[in-house]
Design a protein around this motif. Structure first.
Motif, mmCIF file in Angstrom:
data_model
loop_
_atom_site.group_PDB
_atom_site.id
_atom_site.type_symbol
_atom_site.label_atom_id
_atom_site.label_comp_id
_atom_site.label_asym_id
_atom_site.label_seq_id
_atom_site.Cartn_x
_atom_site.Cartn_y
_atom_site.Cartn_z
ATOM 1 N N THR A 1 14.435 48.205 90.643
ATOM 2 C CA THR A 1 14.355 49.657 90.748
ATOM 3 C C THR A 1 15.475 50.218 89.892
ATOM 4 N N ILE A 2 15.125 51.087 88.952
ATOM 5 C CA ILE A 2 16.141 51.707 88.108
ATOM 6 C C ILE A 2 16.218 53.185 88.461
ATOM 7 N N GLU A 3 17.361 53.572 89.004
ATOM 8 C CA GLU A 3 17.631 54.969 89.333
ATOM 9 C C GLU A 3 18.258 55.629 88.109
ATOM 10 N N LEU A 4 17.563 56.610 87.566
ATOM 11 C CA LEU A 4 17.958 57.248 86.314
ATOM 12 C C LEU A 4 19.032 58.309 86.538
ATOM 13 N N ARG A 5 19.314 59.088 85.490
ATOM 14 C CA ARG A 5 20.296 60.164 85.599
ATOM 15 C C ARG A 5 19.907 61.146 86.697
ATOM 16 N N ASP A 6 20.927 61.852 87.280
ATOM 17 C CA ASP A 6 22.336 61.702 87.003
ATOM 18 C C ASP A 6 22.984 61.064 88.223
ATOM 19 N N THR A 7 24.254 61.343 88.484
ATOM 20 C CA THR A 7 24.916 60.770 89.651
ATOM 21 C C THR A 7 24.978 61.734 90.828
ATOM 22 N N GLY A 8 24.316 62.896 90.709
ATOM 23 C CA GLY A 8 24.226 63.796 91.848
ATOM 24 C C GLY A 8 24.513 65.253 91.568
ATOM 25 N N HIS A 9 25.057 65.569 90.397
ATOM 26 C CA HIS A 9 25.378 66.972 90.112
ATOM 27 C C HIS A 9 24.108 67.824 90.091
ATOM 28 N N TYR A 10 23.094 67.364 89.365
ATOM 29 C CA TYR A 10 21.801 68.051 89.347
ATOM 30 C C TYR A 10 20.778 67.369 90.252
ATOM 31 N N GLY A 11 20.936 66.067 90.453
ATOM 32 C CA GLY A 11 20.029 65.347 91.335
ATOM 33 C C GLY A 11 18.597 65.368 90.834
ATOM 34 N N PHE A 12 17.674 65.748 91.725
ATOM 35 C CA PHE A 12 16.257 65.773 91.367
ATOM 36 C C PHE A 12 15.916 66.899 90.396
ATOM 37 N N LEU A 13 16.836 67.829 90.192
ATOM 38 C CA LEU A 13 16.598 68.967 89.306
ATOM 39 C C LEU A 13 17.286 68.755 87.960
ATOM 40 N N LEU A 14 17.229 67.547 87.455
ATOM 41 C CA LEU A 14 17.850 67.225 86.174
ATOM 42 C C LEU A 14 17.314 68.161 85.091
ATOM 43 N N PRO A 15 18.185 68.861 84.365
ATOM 44 C CA PRO A 15 17.700 69.835 83.377
ATOM 45 C C PRO A 15 17.043 69.159 82.184
ATOM 46 N N GLY B 1 6.048 54.507 87.263
ATOM 47 C CA GLY B 1 6.752 55.784 87.298
ATOM 48 C C GLY B 1 6.103 56.741 88.277
ATOM 49 N N GLY B 2 6.875 57.720 88.712
ATOM 50 C CA GLY B 2 6.330 58.840 89.460
ATOM 51 C C GLY B 2 5.804 58.530 90.841
ATOM 52 N N ILE B 3 6.327 57.514 91.521
ATOM 53 C CA ILE B 3 5.846 57.240 92.874
ATOM 54 C C ILE B 3 6.418 58.250 93.862
ATOM 55 N N HIS B 4 7.577 58.832 93.530
ATOM 56 C CA HIS B 4 8.134 59.941 94.304
ATOM 57 C C HIS B 4 7.964 61.220 93.489
ATOM 58 N N ALA B 5 7.301 62.198 94.082
ATOM 59 C CA ALA B 5 6.778 63.338 93.335
ATOM 60 C C ALA B 5 7.855 64.152 92.625
ATOM 61 N N ARG B 6 8.973 64.389 93.287
ATOM 62 C CA ARG B 6 9.973 65.324 92.767
ATOM 63 C C ARG B 6 10.837 64.735 91.657
ATOM 64 N N GLU B 7 10.713 63.446 91.404
ATOM 65 C CA GLU B 7 11.572 62.769 90.433
ATOM 66 C C GLU B 7 10.950 62.858 89.042
ATOM 67 N N TRP B 8 10.966 64.048 88.468
ATOM 68 C CA TRP B 8 10.244 64.336 87.232
ATOM 69 C C TRP B 8 10.703 63.483 86.053
ATOM 70 N N ILE B 9 11.942 63.058 86.053
ATOM 71 C CA ILE B 9 12.429 62.275 84.916
ATOM 72 C C ILE B 9 11.756 60.903 84.861
ATOM 73 N N SER B 10 11.227 60.436 85.984
ATOM 74 C CA SER B 10 10.587 59.119 86.020
ATOM 75 C C SER B 10 9.322 59.058 85.163
ATOM 76 N N PRO B 11 8.335 59.958 85.325
ATOM 77 C CA PRO B 11 7.193 59.930 84.407
ATOM 78 C C PRO B 11 7.585 60.178 82.951
ATOM 79 N N ALA B 12 8.642 60.967 82.733
ATOM 80 C CA ALA B 12 9.093 61.187 81.358
ATOM 81 C C ALA B 12 9.533 59.877 80.720
ATOM 82 N N VAL B 13 10.317 59.090 81.441
ATOM 83 C CA VAL B 13 10.774 57.804 80.918
ATOM 84 C C VAL B 13 9.605 56.834 80.757
#
Length: 447
Positions: A392-406, A186-198
């Motif tokens: 590689t599993i790309e998590l939510r969402d499909t682009g509405h929030y993108g990297f800023l998933l609430p 998880g977390g190899i790309h810094a801005r993808e906060w949902i990745s370390p959460a998962v």
């Protein structure tokens, strides 16, 4: 006694490091220029788009076969407009000021959550909010010291800014082998906060959930990388443009240490290195001076080689809701593509079940679905290390929030991912909710 001392020392080191770095989690720089989202009527494989990416003038947000949504910084907007106009490419600005959304997120973090975190005990982790590196390191340190040897925390690298990269091993040494080896990154790309959460939620399930320990752990040995890019992840909590940072924080030019920092760690692995990546340090896709040039990738490579051939490798990213298997550098499928598809299908079915049909993922080859990219962890794990299954599993969402998933979507996302991985693994070991002798998932206790 010796084990207890080692655990206490490691926990103290984790706490000391977290305290030292907590001061860097401050508000972002003021008076930054705007960052806009543009929709461009060309795919990322188009030569004009590829040139803009390689030159660091745009950053990828989302795309399909015919159009792309890209980040454009205010100071680069004129050059991007001229390049697109000269090529006759249509475009439109979809979000005038993306940083206003970042500011709202940062205000929430600063005003409400710091009080909650200051009161939370070190072993208290929740998956309804995004957590700093301090929180994550504190949690894995607690697991290391409180699970009677089931969890071991292994520091495998030290970053340019002096932060450790940890691998967390989960193994019940009381059950005999051989066991399936599973690696979760998880977390190899810094801005993808949902990745370390998962990734931390999955770690929590394997290490503490009795159902997982009963049906899965006797047959498996797990390796988790909660945050593969700790410098970059810590940087994103500064807010402002830093929230959108992708790479690590290495210095590429000692004479200009603040210019064009960082390497895309998911373009730095040594398999078909350079395809779909950039040689320009200013690009978000910069592949580094050489394969494994970065301490993060070099350290992870070393420990992965020591662990040996893997049965399942998964790296979590965002966003796009897709399950991707090799290869990234070509559209041609590997020889065992049917089996990769079959096991990947288990993830899709489980997510469909726990979401009651509300969350859909796509499944297929990475190069065929997303376009070419090489030097990625999954391709290296599959093609060099010999992992039987790699995704590689790309998590939510499909682009509405993108990297800023609430944060309101964290809970459902981690539960869906856990159900998906649980189904993949129990299918592989033929024990538990998705064992091959029981093919219908509709009535299973997933999650």
């Amino acid at each position: 006694m010796a084990r207890w001392l080692i655990c206490c020392v490691l926990l103290a080191l984790l706490t000391a490091h977290s305290s030292a770095t907590a001061a860097t989690t401050t508000a972002g720089p003021q008076n930054e220029g705007a960052v806009q989202l543009w929709r461009v009527q060309r795919s990322l494989e188009d030569p004009v788009m590829r040139s803009l990416l390689d030159d660091g003038l745009i950053d990828h947000w989302a795309h399909d076969q015919t159009s792309s949504i890209v980040l454009v910084q205010e100071e680069q907007a004129g050059r991007v407009r001229r390049a697109l106009s000269a090529a006759g490419v249509e475009y439109a600005v979809e979000q005038e000021d993306l940083l206003s959304l970042v500011a709202e997120e940062q205000h929430y973090l600063n005003s409400k959550k710091q009080q909650q975190r200051s009161k939370r005990e070190i072993n208290r982790m929740d998956w309804n909010s995004y957590h700093t590196l301090e929180d994550i390191e504190g949690y894995i340190g607690w697991l290391n010291s409180s699970t009677n040897g089931v969890v071991q925390v292994l520091p495998v690298a030290s970053t340019d800014e002096g932060r450790p990269v940890y691998v967390v091993r989960v193994n019940d040494r009381g059950t005999p082998g051989p066991k399936k080896r599973i690696w979760i990154e998880g977390g190899i790309h810094a801005r993808e906060w949902i990745s370390p959460a998962v990734t931390t939620f999955l770690l929590h399930q394997v290490a503490t959930n009795p159902d997982w320990q009963r049906s899965i752990l006797p047959y498996t040995e797990w390796y988790f990388v909660p945050v593969a890019n700790p410098d970059g992840y810590e940087h994103t909590f500064r807010g402002g443009r830093a929230r959108l940072w992708r790479k690590n924080r290495s210095i590429n030019d000692n004479s200009l240490p603040d210019r064009c920092k960082g390497v895309d760690l998911n373009r730095n692995w040594d398999l078909k290195w350079g395809v779909g990546a950039s040689k320009n340090p200013c690009s978000e896709l910069y592949m580094g001076e050489s394969p494994f040039s970065e301490p993060e990738t070099d350290g992870l490579k070393y420990i992965m080689e020591r662990v040996g051939p893997l049965d399942l490798f998964i790296t979590f990213h965002s966003f796009g809701q897709s399950v991707l298997y090799p290869w990234g550098w070509t559209k041609d499928p590997p020889k065992n593509a049917k089996m990769l598809h079959r096991v990947g299908r288990r993830y899709l079915e489980a997510v469909q079940h726990v979401s009651k049909g509300k969350t859909d993922y796509t499944l297929g080859g990475s190069g065929a679905l997303l376009g070419f990219a090489s030097g990625a962890t999954d391709d290296w794990a599959f093609g060099v290390l010999g992992a039987k299954y790699a995704y590689t599993i790309e998590l939510r969402d499909t682009g509405h929030y993108g990297f800023l998933l609430p944060e309101s979507q964290i809970g459902n996302t981690v539960r869906e991912a856990a159900a998906g991985v649980q189904c993949m693994v129990t299918y592989m070991v033929n024990s538990g909710v998705c064992a091959r002798r029981r093919r219908n998932v509709s009535n299973r206790n997933l999650g």
